[in-house]
Scaffold this motif. Structure first.
Motif: not given
Length: 305
Positions: A122-129
């Protein structure tokens, strides 16, 4: 009576003449008496203005404290950025919040991986960032713990993407450390480790023609710690381009074992022992490959020296 008066007048004139003679032979009242040891008397003490006395000292103190002030401001700014990344994360339970911390061992990395993997869809880019910013922060300020973040990245992402992220973060963080040293750390480096810098500078000068390959070699082999390479490279005039590219390519081989460890942990956690033999075989191969630079350390050092 006239005779007695004449005698009194004669005695008075003699005393006057003797007093005048003594005055002519006495030293001036302003002159200092000679020292009993024969040394030249000290000049009279004069009180100088405090602002004149301490002007150079204050300037030197400000000059020496300026790099620390700039470094502290950059560090605090980075902490604020990390806080903003954490603030934008989704709401976590108390148990999940306890696991969201900088991993210090493989168990911490595994616990953090479980929490982040649950929110990754659900928060792919937030986790990656969040992982990327934290990794670059550790590399920039030479804080230990990036090896466990490499394991975490291998836990969260497929192997090719994880390897690219680790190489990108390592090269970017090392370059930020390079720039910090260039801006505020040159005097500190030359002050505290001048002998090691001089020795490495002579070695680098012998490899100016193939500097990129030499940086790659240093990142793969355990000859010099990464923090030392990062802070001394601008001091000995290593250009940023070969430094960045050499770091990007050089950290890939030793990072493979950490990333594969994270991949294996993920597979064991989600799929059990069905794929453990295959994963352990890959892990063993990467472990052997990572030991090769250490086993051939002497020959490699002779070749590049």
């Amino acid at each position: 009576q006239s005779v007695m008066a004449a005698k009194r007048s004669e005695n008075s004139s003699d005393r006057t003449f003797a007093a005048g003679s003594m005055e002519n032979h006495l030293p001036e009242t302003s002159a200092r008496p000679p020292s009993p040891l024969g040394a030249t008397p000290r000049p009279p003490l004069t009180r100088e203005r405090p602002d004149v006395i301490n002007k150079s000292e204050v300037a030197g103190h400000e000059e020496s404290s300026k790099p620390f002030t700039i470094l502290a401001l950059i560090f605090l700014t980075s902490l604020v950025v990390l806080g903003l990344v954490y603030w934008n994360f989704p709401d976590l339970t108390e148990e999940e919040r306890a696991a969201v911390k900088l991993p210090r061992d493989i168990e911490d990395a595994k616990a953090l991986g479980r929490v982040l993997s649950a929110y990754k869809e659900a928060y792919y880019y937030e986790v990656m960032a969040g992982v990327i910013v934290t990794y670059i922060f550790l590399q920039t300020f030479a804080i230990p713990g990036s090896i466990f973040l490499s394991i975490l990245i291998g836990y969260l992402f497929p192997f090719p993407l994880a390897l690219f992220i680790v190489c990108l973060c390592s090269a970017t963080g090392a370059s930020f450390c390079y720039l910090l040293s260039y801006l505020v750390g040159r005097r500190l480096v030359l002050r505290y480790i001048p002998d090691r810098v001089k020795q490495w500078s002579a070695t680098v000068n012998r490899h100016r023609d193939n500097l990129l390959w030499y940086i790659i070699f240093l990142r793969i082999t355990p000859f010099l710690p990464n923090w030392f390479i990062n802070i001394t490279s601008p001091v000995i005039d290593v250009p940023l381009y070969p430094f960045y590219l050499g770091t990007f390519l050089g950290v890939a081989p030793p990072s493979c074992i950490a990333i594969q460890t994270g991949t294996t942990l993920y597979q064991l956690t989600h799929y059990g022992a069905a794929v453990s033999w295959k994963s352990m075989s890959f892990l063993a191969v990467f472990a052997v490959l990572s030991l090769l630079p250490t086993l051939f350390k002497g020959k490699l050092k002779e070749k590049f020296d």
